[in-house]
Enzyme design. Structure first.
Site, PDB file in Angstrom:
ATOM      1  N   LYS A   1       0.850  -1.183   0.000  1.00 21.65           N
ATOM      2  CA  LYS A   1       0.000   0.000   0.000  1.00 21.65           C
ATOM      3  C   LYS A   1       0.891   1.241   0.000  1.00 21.65           C
ATOM      4  O   LYS A   1       1.783   1.376   0.844  1.00 21.65           O
ATOM      5  CB  LYS A   1      -0.922   0.007   1.218  1.00 21.65           C
ATOM      6  CG  LYS A   1      -1.943  -1.124   1.239  1.00 21.65           C
ATOM      7  CD  LYS A   1      -2.972  -0.959   0.155  1.00 21.65           C
ATOM      8  CE  LYS A   1      -4.105  -1.965   0.275  1.00 21.65           C
ATOM      9  NZ  LYS A   1      -5.148  -1.770  -0.744  1.00 21.65           N
TER      10      LYS A   1
ATOM     11  N   LYS B   1     -13.258  -6.791  -7.999  1.00 19.99           N
ATOM     12  CA  LYS B   1     -13.660  -7.131  -6.637  1.00 19.99           C
ATOM     13  C   LYS B   1     -15.172  -7.317  -6.639  1.00 19.99           C
ATOM     14  O   LYS B   1     -15.902  -6.482  -7.171  1.00 19.99           O
ATOM     15  CB  LYS B   1     -13.260  -6.033  -5.651  1.00 19.99           C
ATOM     16  CG  LYS B   1     -11.757  -5.823  -5.531  1.00 19.99           C
ATOM     17  CD  LYS B   1     -11.437  -4.634  -4.638  1.00 19.99           C
ATOM     18  CE  LYS B   1      -9.941  -4.395  -4.537  1.00 19.99           C
ATOM     19  NZ  LYS B   1      -9.631  -3.147  -3.797  1.00 19.99           N
TER      20      LYS B   1
END
Length: 326
Positions: free
Chosen positions: A151, A247
């Site tokens: 991240k 997703k």
């Protein structure tokens, strides 16, 4: 005939904390949906898309209200009459699960997806100081994870990636810029990260600002995440991105997620299948879809302090097919 639908909200603690550029999470609230028909029960869960303003309570109420208006919903009804998001994902996947139980066939078979095999899944390294990310990467490598997802925040990204590479020099790397590179030279950033083995960059610019990638000659493939929600987005994104991250919560169910995958294949784009924080119940339909993907990021259950009793097994950085053949 009306279906019996029950909805509940569950809170699952995160192992430590999960940090991205938008903030820190110590738990995840999910909405669980069960549909009963003729003694068969289909179950699914979904994680609210918090950055789109969803909450588990809101999703649960949305499911309840939708079923009150459509007491015998099927997947086509959901696609045409329910908004995209986690609530629709929970209902859609519960209907898929109900169908597989009634037909006594594995999900991959009724969805016409490949026979499942073990898949190397990314393990997420939370946003943090470089030395902390280095230690996390080192431990992840010791635990057998050969694909790490970092991240990033748009600040000190090079130092963070360099630190992770030091901690796990043999690991493959994916980075998630989380829409933070709007004001950066994307090609130059990608060039700096390529030498550390970075093989994919997720969502470098803000959703809706994909034109900022126009003409960028990136040495590392770029992947649309927040920019890609439905199959209708794929053709628009193809000139800018090399891949899409699918997703199920974002797509609003396995049905639309498969449509995105097929649209991406038609445009010669590569596929990543990812997840929100979730238990193994939320991963089950995503794992079936992930058989079509080049990159898999289904570590949601590994980031929780505990998982469901009926869970996926992870071994040497791979997620293994469930015992029931799904």
């Amino acid at each position: 005939m009306a279906l019996s639908v029950s909805v509940s909200v569950e809170r699952w603690p995160v192992a430590g904390s999960f940090v991205i550029s938008r903030g820190t999470k110590t738990h995840v609230d999910i909405v669980k949906c069960e549909i009963e028909d003729g003694g068969y029960i289909g179950a699914a869960e979904a994680t609210p898309i918090y950055y789109e303003g969803e909450s588990a309570e809101q999703c649960a109420e949305e499911i309840t209200q939708f079923v009150a208006k459509h007491p015998a919903p099927d997947r086509s009804v959901l696609l045409h009459h329910m908004r995209r998001g986690a609530a629709r994902n929970a209902l859609d996947c519960a209907l898929w699960d109900l169908e597989r139980r009634k037909k006594d066939k594995p999900l991959w078979q009724i969805a016409e997806l490949p026979n499942p095999k073990p898949l190397a899944t990314a393990f997420t390294i939370s946003l943090g100081q470089p030395e902390i990310m280095e230690a996390q990467a080192h431990q992840a490598a010791l635990d057998g994870h050969g694909l790490l997802k970092l991240k990033l925040s748009g600040q000190s990204d090079h130092e963070r990636v360099a630190a992770v590479h030091r901690g796990a020099p043999n690991a493959r790397l994916i980075v998630d810029a989380n829409e933070s590179w709007n004001d950066l030279d994307i090609a130059a950033e990608a060039e700096r990260l390529k030498k550390f083995g970075v093989e994919l960059i997720e969502q470098p610019v803000s959703a809706g600002h994909d034109h900022l990638i126009s003409g960028v000659n990136s040495p590392v493939p770029l992947c649309a995440d927040e920019s890609c929600h439905t199959s209708a987005d794929v053709e628009r994104l193809a000139p800018f991105y090399d891949a899409v991250n699918i997703k199920l919560d974002k797509a609003g169910g396995l049905t639309e997620a498969m449509a995105i995958a097929h649209a991406a294949q038609a445009m010669n784009m590569k596929i990543m299948v990812g997840c929100m924080l979730s238990t193994s119940l939320g991963i089950r339909p995503a794992f079936a879809l992930a058989q079509l993907a080049q990159w898999i990021d289904l570590d949601g259950p590994l980031l929780l302090a505990k998982d469901r009793d009926e869970r996926f097994e992870f071994e040497a950085g791979h997620i293994l097919p469930p015992d029931n053949g799904d």
